[in-house]
Design an enzyme around this catalytic site. Structure first.
Site, PDB file in Angstrom:
ATOM      1  N   TYR A 133      -6.615 -48.254  21.597  1.00 47.53           N
ATOM      2  CA  TYR A 133      -6.849 -48.496  19.952  1.00 47.53           C
ATOM      3  C   TYR A 133      -6.911 -50.095  19.848  1.00 47.53           C
ATOM      4  CZ  TYR A 133      -5.166 -48.632  15.105  1.00 47.53           C
ATOM      5  OH  TYR A 133      -4.566 -48.645  13.717  1.00 47.53           O
ATOM      6  N   LYS A 161     -10.405 -45.912  20.105  1.00 46.06           N
ATOM      7  CA  LYS A 161     -10.298 -45.880  18.573  1.00 46.06           C
ATOM      8  C   LYS A 161     -10.635 -47.201  18.202  1.00 46.06           C
ATOM      9  CE  LYS A 161      -7.495 -45.774  14.347  1.00 46.06           C
ATOM     10  NZ  LYS A 161      -6.043 -45.687  13.751  1.00 46.06           N
TER      11      LYS A 161
END
Length: 292
Positions: A133, A161
């Site tokens: 992330y 992400k």
């Protein structure tokens, strides 16, 4: 590989700040009914910085148990201590989560080599699919594309992400990652562009408020129906922008509360949405076809 619209779900709370597990489970039902493709529990939108270890474990276990295989559960497990991140990831593995989402360590500003060693240590310690992330606007630490490509070679690290909102950078990443490594948008406003450039899905804040539309937009984009994807995105675009008028998840919690799904309660140091922004969010919801 996970595909489609994954909601970064809010964490409902009672007036005294305790977790509201009844409404949490009701939200899981809501997202299943609305077609959401996966749920990220205890991410940024789930107030991970103010959820303690025991609550973190409880939320993940509750989500996995209640979902009971009806929808993938991805557990937020990031920390700025590698040891703590491993411990949170062990929680997720033991609870039966389908994957974990691990944010770049924040505040202590590791180098690219430090980022690589951090995620490598987690992947080697816990056998669970890991999605990186990258959200440098919050963490300061920025996982470069080159570091991501190195990490993509490590077994168990299955995707990233990308919440940078940088389309050129996302396009570069999509073209260079291995076929078994997924790139997910973490920025609703630019998500459609990344999907059309080869991204695999979205981890979304907007999906808390408009889950069916986000699912339909992703489905259209991934199937090549550009006209449909663009039309849906046009309805949602004001939400994409205005849900960040204050720090996430302040606006989205207000919006979900107005839908009657939760109470607006939020933990300090975050505070309730300023009254001056209520009408802004209300209009964005109405533009998306959500009656409030």
């Amino acid at each position: 590989m996970f595909r489609g619209s994954h909601v970064a779900i809010v964490t409902p709370m009672l007036e005294d700040g305790a977790l509201d597990l009844d409404r949490f489970c009701a939200l899981i039902d809501f997202h299943i009914e609305q077609g959401t493709d996966g749920i990220v529990v205890v991410g940024t939108t789930g107030e991970s910085p103010t959820v303690d270890f025991d609550e973190h474990d409880l939320l993940i276990r509750t989500a996995v148990s209640y979902a009971d295989g009806r929808i993938p559960i991805i557990a937020g497990t990031g920390a700025n201590s590698t040891r703590e991140a491993i411990e949170l990831t062990v929680f997720s593995k033991n609870a039966g989560a389908d994957a974990c989402l691990s944010v770049a360590p924040y505040y202590n500003k590791p180098t690219q080599e430090g980022l690589y060693q951090h995620f490598k240590a987690i992947a080697e310690a816990v056998d669970i699919p890991m999605i990186l992330y990258n959200v440098p606007g919050r963490t300061v630490a920025d996982i470069s594309n080159e570091t991501t490509l190195r990490l993509a070679q490590i077994p168990g690290i299955v995707g990233i992400k990308d919440a940078t909102g940088n389309i050129a950078r996302g396009c570069d990443l999509v073209q260079r990652v291995p076929d078994n490594f997924a790139v997910y948008s973490g920025d609703d406003a630019t998500a459609l562009a990344l999907l059309l450039l080869g991204g695999h899905g979205i981890i979304s804040v907007t999906a808390n408020v408009a889950p069916r539309l986000m699912h339909e937009m992703c489905t259209a984009a991934l199937s090549g129906d550009l006209a449909q994807a663009r039309a849906i995105n046009a309805r949602l675009f004001k939400l994409h922008i205005d849900l960040f008028v204050e720090a996430n998840p302040i606006p989205v919690k207000w919006a979900v509360a107005k839908m009657g799904l939760i109470n607006e309660n939020i933990r300090l140091p975050l505070t309730a949405l300023s009254s001056q922004h209520h009408e802004l969010i209300r209009k964005a919801m109405l533009q998306a076809g959500i009656t409030v």
